[in-house]
Design a protein around this motif. Sequence first.
Motif, PDB file in Angstrom:
ATOM      1  N   LYS A   1      43.346  35.076  44.047  1.00  0.00           N
ATOM      2  CA  LYS A   1      42.085  35.352  44.702  1.00  0.00           C
ATOM      3  C   LYS A   1      42.052  36.661  45.039  1.00  0.00           C
ATOM      4  CE  LYS A   1      41.905  31.911  47.845  1.00  0.00           C
ATOM      5  NZ  LYS A   1      41.517  31.033  48.636  1.00  0.00           N
ATOM      6  N   ALA A   2      41.083  37.326  45.127  1.00  0.00           N
ATOM      7  CA  ALA A   2      40.923  38.618  45.777  1.00  0.00           C
ATOM      8  C   ALA A   2      41.130  38.780  47.263  1.00  0.00           C
ATOM      9  CB  ALA A   2      39.402  39.237  45.551  1.00  0.00           C
TER      10      ALA A   2
ATOM     11  N   VAL B   1      39.657  39.916  38.925  1.00  0.00           N
ATOM     12  CA  VAL B   1      40.960  40.148  40.162  1.00  0.00           C
ATOM     13  C   VAL B   1      41.943  40.815  39.273  1.00  0.00           C
ATOM     14  CG1 VAL B   1      42.694  39.063  41.175  1.00  0.00           C
ATOM     15  CG2 VAL B   1      40.402  37.979  41.046  1.00  0.00           C
TER      16      VAL B   1
ATOM     17  N   LYS C   1      32.543  40.874  35.261  1.00  0.00           N
ATOM     18  CA  LYS C   1      32.130  41.120  36.532  1.00  0.00           C
ATOM     19  C   LYS C   1      33.312  40.455  37.627  1.00  0.00           C
ATOM     20  CE  LYS C   1      28.333  42.953  35.863  1.00  0.00           C
ATOM     21  NZ  LYS C   1      28.047  44.516  36.268  1.00  0.00           N
ATOM     22  N   ASP C   2      33.688  41.235  38.486  1.00  0.00           N
ATOM     23  CA  ASP C   2      34.491  40.945  39.658  1.00  0.00           C
ATOM     24  C   ASP C   2      35.939  40.201  38.952  1.00  0.00           C
ATOM     25  OD1 ASP C   2      32.717  41.675  41.628  1.00  0.00           O
ATOM     26  OD2 ASP C   2      31.685  39.645  41.591  1.00  0.00           O
TER      27      ASP C   2
ATOM     28  N   ALA D   1      39.133  42.777  43.454  1.00  0.00           N
ATOM     29  CA  ALA D   1      37.912  42.384  42.520  1.00  0.00           C
ATOM     30  C   ALA D   1      37.403  43.445  42.233  1.00  0.00           C
ATOM     31  CB  ALA D   1      37.157  41.081  42.947  1.00  0.00           C
ATOM     32  N   LYS D   2      37.305  43.651  40.937  1.00  0.00           N
ATOM     33  CA  LYS D   2      36.550  45.061  40.148  1.00  0.00           C
ATOM     34  C   LYS D   2      35.794  44.452  38.792  1.00  0.00           C
ATOM     35  CE  LYS D   2      40.010  48.227  41.645  1.00  0.00           C
ATOM     36  NZ  LYS D   2      40.982  49.577  41.279  1.00  0.00           N
ATOM     37  N   ASP D   3      34.727  45.375  38.608  1.00  0.00           N
ATOM     38  CA  ASP D   3      34.126  45.287  37.298  1.00  0.00           C
ATOM     39  C   ASP D   3      34.939  45.719  36.301  1.00  0.00           C
ATOM     40  OD1 ASP D   3      32.032  43.922  38.594  1.00  0.00           O
ATOM     41  OD2 ASP D   3      30.524  45.565  38.611  1.00  0.00           O
TER      42      ASP D   3
END
Length: 413
Positions: free
Chosen positions: A371-372, A325, A322-323, A74-76
């Motif tokens: 999911k991450a 995947v 935001k966040d 999970a990354k911005d």
Amino acid sequence: MAYVFPIHQSKPGVYMPRNHHPHRLTPTQKKNGLRPVAGFLLLAFLSLALPGCGDKEAKTTRPPAPVETGQAVAKDTPVALKAVGNVKASNSVTVKSRVDGHILRIHFLDGDNVTAGQLLYTIDPETYIYTQQGAQANVAGDRATAEHAQKDYLRYKDLFDQSVISRDEYESKLTAYETARKAMEADAAQVGIASRNVKFTQITSPINGMAGSTLLDEGNLVAADKDELVVINTLAPADVQFSVPGYELPRIRAEFVDNHLPVLATPASSGAKPSEGVLTFVDNWVNPDTGMINLKARFPNDDTALWPGQFVTIDLILSVQKDAVRIPAQAVQRGPNGKYVFVVEDGKARMQPVTTGMRLDDEVVIDTGLKAGEIVVVEGALRLYPDAPVAIKKGPGSKPEANANATKGQENS
């Protein structure tokens, strides 16, 4: 022992045994013929029975497929528009001479960084110096004439005030004085022009920037406002022009009004890092022939990574998700029911349908389905099927090791 049946021949001249019939066997033939028929039936039975046993054994002992995996993280993630842009100098000047003459000296080297006011060329000033001196001499003569005419005017004015001379005589002296004064002013203007031309024989840089290659060498005759001498480009800052589809204009305007939209420019060279800038210009029309709209971004370019004329890849960042995947893009497979990935769980590969978002270099955003933290197969997916045992490769050149659960399943089989 194999038995060869005789072939019935009806051609004349061929000997045929007496009481022989092509479709009838003798007692000896019947006795000998039972053996090959039984052997043939036995072989046929074995050929049908053995493959089933072989498939079952191969299925249970099939080794785990070696695969390389990656983890969903999970990354911005920036929501960006991709485009191809062209780098331009923020300021570019083509230097020309403003006077005619021969180039006496060049005061810079090709590719030098120059500053505003720095001397670049010297044009032969001799002719212009002589012109300046002649104009100054004319001014001196006109000044003497004007001073004499002024004295006559003042003297005649006193006489006119005393009613000694007529008005015509007084006005003639006034006219002579005004004429001499205007002639002196005209010649003074010629002195200014001549002085300016002398100054123009010293050609200086109008801006800060990098000089290109000189187009004329020392000794060449230069025509005023015609011959180009050198091009100077300002590299820092630098501008990048690019185009995006016109239907993206509402999204751009919605963000551009309140924010300075960041722009990343990446040169095509291998391993190049993107330069960061901001959007500075949105054109006032969409080209109806192409459906594209022109934009421009400015970059500080202190490291001169962007070079005029260079093509770069543009990322116009509209917002940040935001966040999000993200997984390696090559992990995504395409099947008859859409896109999917293989998720590794307990030493087996499970098919997982996914929906993808935008792609960023070698990664892709997964909108739904993952999911991450989940492990996905990156390489080796062609050998997989639902619930296939897998062996994860540890690194390049290393032997794959099967998961403990997969090994246990082989031993039980």
